[in-house]
Every structure is written in structure tokens, then in C-alpha cells.
Motif scaffolding. Structure first.
Motif, PDB file in Angstrom:
ATOM      1  N   UNK A 114       0.824  -1.222   0.000  1.00 62.58           N
ATOM      2  CA  UNK A 114       0.000   0.000   0.000  1.00 62.58           C
ATOM      3  C   UNK A 114       0.851   1.262   0.000  1.00 62.58           C
ATOM      4  N   UNK A 115       1.997   1.178   0.705  1.00 57.38           N
ATOM      5  CA  UNK A 115       2.789   2.400   0.876  1.00 57.38           C
ATOM      6  C   UNK A 115       3.687   2.625  -0.339  1.00 57.38           C
ATOM      7  N   UNK A 116       3.483   3.756  -0.969  1.00 54.99           N
ATOM      8  CA  UNK A 116       4.285   4.036  -2.155  1.00 54.99           C
ATOM      9  C   UNK A 116       5.517   4.837  -1.747  1.00 54.99           C
ATOM     10  N   UNK A 117       6.606   4.666  -2.503  1.00 52.00           N
ATOM     11  CA  UNK A 117       7.816   5.450  -2.207  1.00 52.00           C
ATOM     12  C   UNK A 117       7.725   6.829  -2.843  1.00 52.00           C
ATOM     13  N   UNK A 118       6.739   7.016  -3.701  1.00 52.37           N
ATOM     14  CA  UNK A 118       6.634   8.309  -4.396  1.00 52.37           C
ATOM     15  C   UNK A 118       5.978   9.351  -3.495  1.00 52.37           C
ATOM     16  N   UNK A 119       6.264  10.616  -3.763  1.00 51.62           N
ATOM     17  CA  UNK A 119       5.579  11.697  -3.041  1.00 51.62           C
ATOM     18  C   UNK A 119       4.137  11.790  -3.537  1.00 51.62           C
ATOM     19  N   UNK A 120       3.260  12.201  -2.621  1.00 47.16           N
ATOM     20  CA  UNK A 120       1.844  12.267  -2.988  1.00 47.16           C
ATOM     21  C   UNK A 120       1.438  13.647  -3.462  1.00 47.16           C
ATOM     22  N   UNK A 121       0.151  13.782  -3.745  1.00 47.93           N
ATOM     23  CA  UNK A 121      -0.403  15.036  -4.248  1.00 47.93           C
ATOM     24  C   UNK A 121      -0.495  16.056  -3.105  1.00 47.93           C
ATOM     25  N   UNK A 122       0.054  17.276  -3.280  1.00 50.30           N
ATOM     26  CA  UNK A 122      -0.037  18.284  -2.205  1.00 50.30           C
ATOM     27  C   UNK A 122      -1.481  18.648  -1.852  1.00 50.30           C
ATOM     28  N   UNK A 123      -2.402  18.348  -2.746  1.00 47.12           N
ATOM     29  CA  UNK A 123      -3.820  18.625  -2.439  1.00 47.12           C
ATOM     30  C   UNK A 123      -4.410  17.597  -1.509  1.00 47.12           C
ATOM     31  N   UNK A 124      -3.735  16.456  -1.384  1.00 39.45           N
ATOM     32  CA  UNK A 124      -4.235  15.409  -0.503  1.00 39.45           C
ATOM     33  C   UNK A 124      -4.607  14.148  -1.264  1.00 39.45           C
ATOM     34  N   UNK A 125      -4.957  13.131  -0.496  1.00 39.02           N
ATOM     35  CA  UNK A 125      -5.328  11.829  -1.046  1.00 39.02           C
ATOM     36  C   UNK A 125      -6.590  11.998  -1.909  1.00 39.02           C
ATOM     37  N   UNK A 142      -3.064  27.663  -3.698  1.00 42.43           N
ATOM     38  CA  UNK A 142      -3.150  26.942  -2.412  1.00 42.43           C
ATOM     39  C   UNK A 142      -2.463  25.577  -2.492  1.00 42.43           C
ATOM     40  N   UNK A 143      -2.603  24.927  -3.646  1.00 40.23           N
ATOM     41  CA  UNK A 143      -1.932  23.633  -3.821  1.00 40.23           C
ATOM     42  C   UNK A 143      -0.414  23.825  -3.780  1.00 40.23           C
ATOM     43  N   UNK A 144       0.055  24.891  -4.431  1.00 41.48           N
ATOM     44  CA  UNK A 144       1.492  25.182  -4.417  1.00 41.48           C
ATOM     45  C   UNK A 144       1.942  25.531  -2.999  1.00 41.48           C
ATOM     46  N   UNK A 145       1.088  26.264  -2.267  1.00 41.23           N
ATOM     47  CA  UNK A 145       1.430  26.629  -0.879  1.00 41.23           C
ATOM     48  C   UNK A 145       1.527  25.364  -0.020  1.00 41.23           C
ATOM     49  N   UNK A 146       0.632  24.434  -0.263  1.00 45.10           N
ATOM     50  CA  UNK A 146       0.674  23.175   0.497  1.00 45.10           C
ATOM     51  C   UNK A 146       1.990  22.447   0.206  1.00 45.10           C
ATOM     52  N   UNK A 147       2.405  22.498  -1.044  1.00 42.58           N
ATOM     53  CA  UNK A 147       3.670  21.864  -1.427  1.00 42.58           C
ATOM     54  C   UNK A 147       4.854  22.498  -0.684  1.00 42.58           C
TER      55      UNK A 147
END
Ligand SMILES: Cc1ncc(COP(=O)(O)O)c(C=O)c1O
Length: 483
Positions: free
Chosen positions: A142-153, A334-339
């Protein structure tokens, strides 16, 4: 060059030679450009094999301290390292605003009768279910090594959008939702993308301190605007405010909802002034009666309201899960700010929360907790109106996890004395004056019922009443201890 190397024993000889030469270079005893003895000669002098010396030289070459020119020998490359004076703790100047901003001190005392505000009843949290859902996520598959979306799951964003549309009438699609590290991070992302130093921000007075402090930390000029029985007094908003932070469903900390007329007035004002509104809907799951008023976000026609929610009350604050729903014009920023602010909130927790919502277990948990809080609310409100009426004027409210009551004497001195006596009686509550930014501060008691067990409420209130009668008596005789 006379290179003195003293070897001890017969172990780790290459490492010993390497250390001697290295220390001679970094201390300056061997200068840049100096030639080291050929490996054959040094091996003979030290009575070691030539390979041992070659190995030590290779390590020094790999560190850039020696250069080996084929046939010409080995030369010192590195510079001596100047010995810096012992580390001193320099005073690093932080921005002025941080000189006066402090994180809350950890609580030095847990009262036996705890009417502290803001903490839900941890004993009601579905620990077994949460552990099972989280464990399912923490698997290699289940756990991916990749970074996720800054907007969330993505599924969580969809689940939040679906449930908030139904429960609060908020209009949202999955893409409008950004999952955050609690509501506080939602405020932070909004502040990052909107605030310029010196910009005016209006907050409620009394009000929830963390966003006020946050806006100040970004250099905003924050103006507290008094709330009355209908909520924020829109007529008192400063003309130049660009951002307004409000808690319309359950004003924090007083508890009344913002009237329909005020909601309409606030939206019209924002339209005229080109301002943005943050609607903090932090505990709206816990409504005990009456028809809920529509959220500002639902009646906003101009796309000026950012709705924020939190799972700190319906689940636990320690999970640090919240979200915001923003108008389309702000979503990219906002997505960029989350990043830049941390990328995203822990993925396994987001995925576990998705399952909790999708399975209907969260809704069931909220129904159960709501019944419990409703009964605590009724008990405390009943006691305040019947047994504390002489000194306290409760603020009417039908939601949330706390109740506020103003001191009829309006005296913060008396409020302080009650708090001191209550501490001696092992009873905790929040002082209304601590939620005031303007002076004079308002005086009263804010009583939370998340942390206190139902069985302790009556005894806690009995003790509190004794403290109030004593404080009132000493105020009447003029012998109050004061605050
Ligand atoms: C007015 C208000 N907003 C928001 C929150 C929740 O904040 P967070 O989600 O950051 O825990 C609280 C918690 O006490 C609150 O009182």
C-alpha cells in the motif's frame, strides 16, 4: 620532509597510517604541495607491506587530501583546517514579531474536574477501528515510495466533498478540497497566498487566538471586531480589511450562531470591499437542536468564501487532520502553498480516514458522540441557568463542545479570583478574558465538556459554584485577591 609515524601493534595498519598523515595535513604540519615519501620507502621505514601504505594513500587521495601523479609521487593537496574557536551560542535575531509570539506552554496541571475547552473525549474515540484501518495502510503493497499530491489523497478529497455537501450544504467537488494538517494549516495556506505585510485582517472579538497570531506572524495588521448576540458586527469592520476570519456556526468562544441577516451583510460587505472570508466550521458536527443556518460558503455567490473544517473535534486533535474548500481562483496557489509548506499530511492517516468516511463509520461515531455531548451540554446549561444565575449569564448556544457564560459583574478581577479558587478546588475552566485581544477584556467562564467525564460534571459544578460564591463575597467586601 621528515614524516614521523608511530604505529601501535599490528592491527589496522593502513588506517593508522592514514590517520597520522591526515592529521598532519589538516593541522598544517604538512603543507600544500609537499611530497610524501614513495610508498616503497615508507613501507620499509615502517616495516609494513607496500600495499598497506598504498591503501592509506588511496584513502587520502579519495578525500582530496593527496594527489597521486603517476611516476612523480604523492603530493599534499588539502589545506590545513583553521581551528575555529569553540562554538559559542550566538544570538540569532529573529523577526520582531516572533519576539512576542509564543507557543502555548504545556499544561502544568490536569484538573480532576476538567472543563477545559477544545479537547474531545478521547475515551469515545474508535481506537480499535482506527488501528485496524491504519494497519491496513502500512503495508508494503500500500505504501508508495513516491511523493503524494499536495492537495491530498484523491479519494479522501472526494469523500470529504461528498459528505460536506450532504451535512453542511457546502458546494464542493473533490478538486475544490485541500487536505491539511488540521484547520490551523488551512489558515496558514490561506495566509501564505493572500497576505502581504501591512495588509488588514479582521478577526472576531472575543475570538480564537491561533489564526490571529498566525496572521500577525505574516506581518498583517489584525483588527479585532466585537461580536454581539448576532455574531460579528459587520458595520464595525474596517474598510480596508482584505481578509475576515469568522466562526459563523458556533462563534468561538461565545457559542451563538451568526444570524442570517449578518451572514448576508458580511457577504455583501466582502463583495463591496473585494475581501475574502474564512469560514471556520470547526465543530459543526455537534448540533443539538434547531435548524442549522446555511453556511456562508453555500450562500456565497461571489466566490469569496474559503470554508475550513477539522477532524480535531469529531476524531482527535492529535491526528492533525483538517481541510479547506477554496474558490477555483485560489486553488492553484493553495496547492502550491501546500507543497512548499510541507507537501502533504501523512498519507496512511489520510487513507485510513478515507475508509472511515466511506464505510459510514465516521458518521456513526459522530452520531454517538453527539448524543453524549448533547446530554453534557444540557446538564451544564441547566445548572448554569438554575444555580449560577446570580453571577453568570450563559450565552445561548445549541452546538459544539463548550458553553460560555459572562460574569454579570463584568469584572476580570473576579474572573481571575474564581480561576485561582477553582485551581485550589481542582476544577479547570477557560477564562473568557484570555480570548480577548481588545481592552477592556470581557469577563466570563468558558466551560468545555469534552474532557470531563459525565459522572464528574455535577461535582465539578458544585465545587465551581462554591468558588464563585467565595469570589463574589470577597468582591463585595472589597478584599478580592485580584488578577
Ligand atoms: C475556533 C476553532 N477553529 C479550529 C479549531 C481546530 O483546529 P485544528 O484543526 O488546527 O486542531 C479549533 C480547536 O480548538 C477551534 O476552537
Amino acid at each position: 620532509m621528515d614524516l614521523h609515524i608511530h604505529l601501535e601493534g599490528r592491527d589496522d595498519l593502513a588506517r593508522q597510517i592514514y590517520r597520522h598523515i591526515r592529521s598532519a595535513i589538516v593541522s598544517g604540519r604538512l603543507g600544500r604541495g609537499e611530497r610524501l615519501p614513495p610508498t616503497r620507502e615508507l613501507a620499509r621505514r615502517l616495516d609494513v607491506s607496500r600495499n598497506t601504505v598504498s591503501l592509506a594513500y588511496e584513502w587520502l587521495v579519495s578525500e582530496g587530501l593527496l594527489s597521486g601523479r603517476k611516476g612523480a609521487g604523492s603530493f599534499v593537496e588539502g589545506e590545513p583546517v583553521s581551528h575555529a574557536p569553540r562554538k559559542q551560542n550566538a544570538t540569532i535575531r529573529v523577526r520582531d514579531v516572533w519576539e512576542s509570539l509564543d507557543a502555548p506552554a504545556p499544561r502544568d496541571w490536569t484538573p480532576r474536574y476538567d472543563f477545559g475547552v477544545g479537547t474531545p473525549d478521547a475515551s469515545l474515540f474508535p481506537f480499535d477501528t482506527w488501528r485496524r484501518l491504519l494497519a491496513r495502510q502500512i503495508r508494503a503493497s500500500k505504501l508508495s515510495a513516491a511523493y503524494g499530491d499536495p492537495g491530498g489523497h484523491p479519494r479522501l478529497r472526494a469523500a470529504i466533498a461528498r459528505s460536506i455537501v450532504v451535512s453542511r450544504g457546502v458546494s464542493a467537488e473533490a478538486d475544490d478540497v485541500i487536505v491539511t494538517h488540521g484547520a490551523q494549516q488551512a489558515f496558514d495556506l490561506i495566509a501564505r497566498v493572500l497576505l502581504e505585510p501591512g495588509m488588514r485582517v479582521a478577526v472576531e472579538e472575543p475570538g480564537y487566538p491561533p489564526p490571529r497570531l498566525l496572521f500577525q506572524s505574516y506581518g498583517a495588521r489584525v483588527t479585532p471586531v466585537r461580536v454581539d448576540a448576532q455574531g460579528l458586527d459587520v458595520a464595525k469592520l474596517p474598510d480596508d480589511a482584505r481578509l475576515v476570519y469568522v466562526t459563523p456556526s458556533h462563534q468561538f468562544p461565545l457559542g451563538m450562531p451568526m444570524s442570517h441577516a449578518r451572514r448576508a451583510a458580511l457577504l455583501a460587505w466582502a463583495e463591496r470591499r473585494n475581501a475574502v472570508i474564512i469560514e471556520d466550521d470547526y465543530d459543526s458536527e455537534f448540533r443539538f437542536g434547531g435548524r442549522p443556518l446555511e453556511t456562508l460558503q453555500a450562500i456565497d455567490r461571489g466566490g469569496r468564501v474559503i470554508y475550513t473544517g477539522s477532524f480535531s473535534k469529531s476524531l482527535l486533535p492529535s491526528l492533525r487532520l483538517g481541510f479547506l474548500i477554496a474558490p477555483p481562483s485560489m486553488q492553484r496557489a493553495l496547492r502550491a502553498a501546500s507543497f512548499v509548506a510541507g507537501w502533504y499530511t501523512q498519507w496512511p492517516a489520510q487513507a485510513a480516514l478515507t475508509s472511515l468516511i466511506e464505510s459510514g463509520l465516521l458518521a456513526r461515531h459522530v452520531r454517538k458522540v453527539r448524543r453524549e455531548y448533547a446530554s453534557r451540554h444540557e446538564r451544564i446549561l441547566g445548572a448554569l441557568t438554575s444555580r449560577f444565575d446570580e453571577w453568570l449569564e450563559p450565552v445561548a448556544s445549541v452546538a459544539g463542545m463548550h458553553l460560555a457564560a459572562r460574569l454579570r459583574s463584568r469584572s476580570t478581577r473576579m474572573e481571575g479570583e474564581i480561576a485561582e479558587l477553582a485551581r485550589e478546588a481542582d476544577v479547570g475552566f477557560d477564562r473568557l478574558s484570555l480570548y480577548c485581544a481588545a481592552r477592556p477584556a470581557q469577563a466570563g467562564l468558558v466551560l468545555g465538556y469534552g474532557a470531563i467525564a459525565s459522572a464528574d460534571i455535577d461535582e465539578g459544578l458544585r465545587r465551581l459554584r462554591r468558588c464563585i460564591t467565595r469570589a463574589a463575597a470577597s468582591a463585595a467586601s472589597g478584599s478580592g485577591r485580584g488578577d
